[in-house]
Write an enzyme that holds these catalytic residues in place. Structure first.
Site, short mmCIF file in Angstrom:
data_model
loop_
_atom_site.label_atom_id
_atom_site.label_comp_id
_atom_site.label_asym_id
_atom_site.label_seq_id
_atom_site.Cartn_x
_atom_site.Cartn_y
_atom_site.Cartn_z
N CYS A 3 0.85 -1.19 0.00
CA CYS A 3 0.00 0.00 0.00
C CYS A 3 0.88 1.24 0.00
O CYS A 3 2.09 1.15 0.13
CB CYS A 3 -0.86 0.00 1.26
SG CYS A 3 -1.82 -1.49 1.45
N ARG A 26 1.37 2.00 -5.85
CA ARG A 26 1.66 0.99 -4.83
C ARG A 26 0.42 0.19 -4.46
O ARG A 26 0.53 -0.82 -3.76
CB ARG A 26 2.24 1.66 -3.58
CG ARG A 26 3.49 2.49 -3.82
CD ARG A 26 3.95 3.15 -2.53
NE ARG A 26 4.23 2.16 -1.53
CZ ARG A 26 5.43 1.58 -1.37
NH1 ARG A 26 6.41 1.92 -2.15
NH2 ARG A 26 5.63 0.67 -0.46
N TRP A 42 -3.80 -1.76 -1.34
CA TRP A 42 -3.77 -2.95 -2.19
C TRP A 42 -4.26 -4.07 -1.28
O TRP A 42 -3.56 -4.51 -0.37
CB TRP A 42 -2.35 -3.24 -2.66
CG TRP A 42 -2.26 -4.28 -3.72
CD1 TRP A 42 -2.77 -4.24 -4.99
CD2 TRP A 42 -1.59 -5.56 -3.63
NE1 TRP A 42 -2.46 -5.39 -5.67
CE2 TRP A 42 -1.76 -6.22 -4.88
CE3 TRP A 42 -0.90 -6.21 -2.63
CZ2 TRP A 42 -1.25 -7.50 -5.12
CZ3 TRP A 42 -0.38 -7.49 -2.88
CH2 TRP A 42 -0.55 -8.12 -4.11
N ASN A 93 0.72 -0.53 6.35
CA ASN A 93 1.20 -1.22 5.14
C ASN A 93 1.88 -2.51 5.60
O ASN A 93 2.84 -2.46 6.36
CB ASN A 93 2.21 -0.34 4.40
CG ASN A 93 2.75 -1.03 3.16
OD1 ASN A 93 2.20 -2.02 2.70
ND2 ASN A 93 3.87 -0.53 2.66
N GLY A 94 1.35 -3.65 5.19
CA GLY A 94 1.92 -4.92 5.62
C GLY A 94 0.82 -5.87 6.04
O GLY A 94 -0.34 -5.70 5.63
N GLU A 115 9.80 -12.22 -21.25
CA GLU A 115 9.57 -10.87 -20.73
C GLU A 115 8.57 -10.10 -21.60
O GLU A 115 7.68 -9.41 -21.09
CB GLU A 115 10.90 -10.11 -20.62
CG GLU A 115 10.81 -8.68 -20.13
CD GLU A 115 10.16 -8.48 -18.76
OE1 GLU A 115 9.83 -7.33 -18.45
OE2 GLU A 115 9.93 -9.48 -18.04
N LYS A 136 4.91 -8.47 -20.50
CA LYS A 136 4.47 -7.08 -20.71
C LYS A 136 3.07 -7.05 -21.32
O LYS A 136 2.22 -6.27 -20.93
CB LYS A 136 5.46 -6.32 -21.62
CG LYS A 136 6.88 -6.17 -21.09
CD LYS A 136 6.95 -5.46 -19.75
CE LYS A 136 7.27 -6.47 -18.67
NZ LYS A 136 7.43 -5.91 -17.33
N GLU A 166 0.61 -8.30 -18.48
CA GLU A 166 0.45 -7.34 -17.37
C GLU A 166 -0.39 -6.14 -17.81
O GLU A 166 -1.28 -5.70 -17.11
CB GLU A 166 1.80 -6.81 -16.92
CG GLU A 166 2.65 -7.72 -16.07
CD GLU A 166 3.99 -7.07 -15.75
OE1 GLU A 166 4.34 -6.96 -14.57
OE2 GLU A 166 4.67 -6.63 -16.71
N HIS A 178 7.79 -30.09 -29.18
CA HIS A 178 7.63 -31.06 -28.09
C HIS A 178 6.31 -30.85 -27.35
O HIS A 178 6.15 -31.30 -26.21
CB HIS A 178 8.81 -30.93 -27.11
CG HIS A 178 10.13 -31.11 -27.79
ND1 HIS A 178 10.51 -32.27 -28.40
CD2 HIS A 178 11.14 -30.23 -27.98
CE1 HIS A 178 11.72 -32.12 -28.93
NE2 HIS A 178 12.12 -30.90 -28.70
N LYS A 215 3.20 -2.22 -7.61
CA LYS A 215 4.57 -1.99 -8.09
C LYS A 215 5.57 -2.94 -7.46
O LYS A 215 6.49 -3.43 -8.11
CB LYS A 215 4.97 -0.55 -7.84
CG LYS A 215 6.31 -0.17 -8.41
CD LYS A 215 6.32 -0.26 -9.93
CE LYS A 215 7.68 -0.11 -10.57
NZ LYS A 215 7.74 -0.59 -11.94
C1 BG6 Z 1 5.60 -6.97 -9.12
C2 BG6 Z 1 5.63 -5.87 -10.17
O1 BG6 Z 1 4.74 -6.63 -8.08
O2 BG6 Z 1 6.89 -7.19 -8.57
C3 BG6 Z 1 6.58 -6.30 -11.26
O3 BG6 Z 1 4.31 -5.67 -10.68
C4 BG6 Z 1 7.96 -6.58 -10.66
O4 BG6 Z 1 6.67 -5.30 -12.23
C5 BG6 Z 1 7.92 -7.54 -9.49
O5 BG6 Z 1 8.78 -7.12 -11.66
C6 BG6 Z 1 9.22 -7.52 -8.70
O6 BG6 Z 1 9.41 -6.23 -8.16
P1 BG6 Z 1 10.87 -5.70 -7.80
O7 BG6 Z 1 10.63 -4.32 -7.27
O8 BG6 Z 1 11.42 -6.61 -6.76
O9 BG6 Z 1 11.69 -5.69 -9.06
#
Ligand code: BG6
Length: 583
Positions: free
Chosen positions: A2, A28, A73, A99-100, A462, A466, A469, A485, A578
């Site tokens: 959060c 966040r 969150w 937060n936690g 990757e 993208k 996500e 395979h 994030k």
């Molecule tokens: C996720 C993010 O929560 O955590 C991703 O949405 C990120 O984008 C992943 O790659 C790891 O986060 P960090 O800050 O440890 O690189």
């Protein structure tokens, strides 16, 4: 994870300022938000809570010089107004944001219920407001003592901030989840990260685990939570500017951060040449090397294992949330390289702590400054790309992977000399329009497959991430050689397939493309060269071993274009945050 934002000082439009701070921290967590202020002429709190994103919301709270705010969150309890923070005690004289996760909240809730406290939410956090009330009113502790004792009674990685309306004071504690104090002229700001503090001051103190602060009369005494001992408040100056934390004229942070890669990749290597040389030595001498992270940071780790293998060094890339299963193999002549944009991802921190407890040397490649991981590391390599605000990670990935490439072989350092010129030439509006054009044809896809070999296999993973996500389209990355395979059974007429290639893997990957095309697949080629197998081609720069950088940037822009094209929010995709600071 959060976002917490707190203000105490001379300005009377505190609620408005807190709302602005929460907006900056919204990446966040954006399920719901709330603010509590102590109105100038009242002795109880005014609270406002809402579900959903802040967007263009305004606040109707009264004028005040002190308040706390939160953007959530959800972990415990659904997305409702009741579960939004701040939580208060019954007579609204104490408010708390958190937060936690309070791991022992059920037990505390039972204890408080027996004492007659009633709960209005399903959250673990509400326990805090009632516990502080209990310690003040039943155990006659002072407000600060009550908050510190309350914090010492909870388990888990947490940051809490409590506001007392009667005393016009704020007390905050940190153990695990991040909290930063900004020291301004006659005003104090607390926030979950520095991006929200920069508009007020650059002078900050990163609260360490086990530290607490008590804001009263714009003083900021720092305490050790275990015994409330006074500690010296060490401060440092933030390098980043307000502009860094703004969109700079781009419609979204994700697009801005993609275009910043013209500079951020070579810069990350150039500013760290000395430590890269030093750490490269240590890694080469290590008996065993591990590279680990979560999400995009795990893909970066995987790229690293290919780079090191090329230099004859066996490095295991392991998702941090899976690391426990391998922890028996680590010892004091191992090196553990942790990759994290935020430096606060709980799973990565747990893996680091486990490796550290076995005597491994910890190397941390991080973007955000002042993080927990930075403090745990024996060697810290800051990639310093500036704040990465979009939840979908882009510039941190390319910068961290470039550092790994340089670490794997010192002679790789000169391969970045001309990169900025090449990328500045190529990464422009024409490329963006080209990719947007291609995205139009993929916008209604149910599935998109992405293939590549070696470094391009990881780049395929990757790029698929993208797309997933940002646009919620199911995209899957495969090693080209794995197709026959099993997964080729998924290909039918019109199936969109992104083929990522470089000179090194050209022949093998083009033959895989031919196999897919013969089953009706539509091939989008992303490579420095065109090929008859490609139905559509996006040209990327020929950069030898670094060709994956151009290819992944196309994957990033495609994810962005599909997101915007489908009306999604590329900066704050649903259900994501994030960095996840809870296990
Ligand atoms: C996720 C993010 O929560 O955590 C991703 O949405 C990120 O984008 C992943 O790659 C790891 O986060 P960090 O800050 O440890 O690189």
């Amino acid at each position: 994870m959060c976002g917490i934002f707190v203000y105490s000082g001379k300005r009377e439009d505190t609620a408005k300022n807190i709302l602005a701070g929460l907006k900056i921290l919204e990446y966040r967590g954006y399920d719901s938000w709330g603010i509590a202020v102590k109105p100038v002429d009242q002795t109880f709190l005014a609270v406002e809570k809402h579900i959903g994103k802040i967007g263009e919301a305004t606040t109707g709270l009264p004028t005040s010089t002190i308040g706390i705010g939160h953007t959530r969150w959800a972990t415990h309890g659904g997305v409702t107004d009741q579960n939004a923070h701040p939580h208060t005690n019954e007579d609204k004289t104490i408010a708390v944001v958190h937060n936690g996760i309070v791991e022992n909240h059920q037990e505390l809730r039972r204890m408080l219920r027996k004492k007659g406290y009633e709960f209005v939410s399903e959250t673990d956090s509400e326990v805090l407001a009632h516990l502080i009330d209990h310690l003040m009113n039943n155990e006659k502790k002072s407000f600060a003592e009550s908050v510190f004792s309350c914090f010492n009674m909870i388990n888990g990685s947490n940051a809490i901030v409590a506001l007392s309306a009667k005393l016009n004071e704020i007390v905050a504690c940190r153990n695990g989840s991040p909290l930063v104090a900004g020291i301004g002229d006659d005003e104090t700001i607390l926030a979950s990260d520095v991006t929200a503090i920069i508009p007020y001051t650059r002078k900050v103190h990163y609260l360490q685990d086990g530290e607490g602060v008590h804001i009263k009369n714009s003083k900021l005494p720092l305490h050790r939570l275990s015994d409330m001992l006074f500690l010296n408040l060490e401060t440092e100056m933030i390098e980043w500017s307000v502009e860094n934390a703004q969109k700079g004229g781009y419609p979204h942070y994700m697009l801005k951060e993609i275009f910043e890669q013209k500079k951020t990749i070579s810069q990350a290597v150039n500013i760290n040449r000395e430590i890269i040389e030093k750490v490269s030595e240590i890694v080469t001498k290590a008996k065993k090397v591990y590279i680990s992270g979560c999400g995009t940071a795990y893909h970066c780790s995987l790229l690293g294992s290919y780079f090191f293998a090329k230099s004859g060094i066996s490095a295991s890339a392991i998702p941090a949330n899976e690391f426990d299963a391998f922890s028996k193999t680590i010892s004091d002549n191992s090196v553990f390289i942790a990759i994290s944009q935020s430096g606060e991802t709980a799973d990565t921190l747990l893996a680091v702590k486990s490796a550290k407890s076995k005597g491994a040397k910890i190397v941390a490649i991080i973007n955000a400054r002042g993080s927990t991981l930075e403090r745990l590391a024996d060697y810290h390599i800051p990639v310093n790309t500036g704040p990465e605000i979009a939840v979908v990670s882009t510039k941190a990935f390319t910068a961290q992977s470039a550092v790994l490439f340089a670490l794997s072989n010192k002679s790789n350092l000169q391969k970045f000399d001309d990169l900025e010129n090449v990328l500045s030439e190529w990464l422009n509006i024409n490329l963006q329009e080209k990719v947007f054009g291609v995205a139009k044809s993929l916008i209604d896809s149910k599935n998109i497959f992405v293939i590549g070999k070696y470094l391009q296999f990881v780049t395929a993973l990757e790029s698929a991430l993208k797309v997933k996500e940002a646009s919620y389209i199911h995209a899957e990355g495969f090693a080209a050689g794995e197709l026959k395979h099993g997964v080729i059974s998924l290909v039918e007429k019109g199936t969109p397939v992104m083929v990522l290639a470089d000179e090194d893997t050209k022949n093998d990957v083009l033959s895989s493309a031919t196999e897919m095309k013969s089953r009706g697949a539509k091939i989008l080629g992303i490579a420095p060269f065109n090929a008859p197998e490609f139905d559509t081609h996006i040209q990327t720069p020929e950069l030898g071993e670094l060709t994956y950088l151009g290819n992944v940037i196309v994957g990033q822009i495609l994810g962005y274009a599909l997101s915007v094209g489908r009306g999604c929010d590329p900066d704050k995709p649903r259900n994501l945050a994030k960095s996840v600071t809870v296990k």
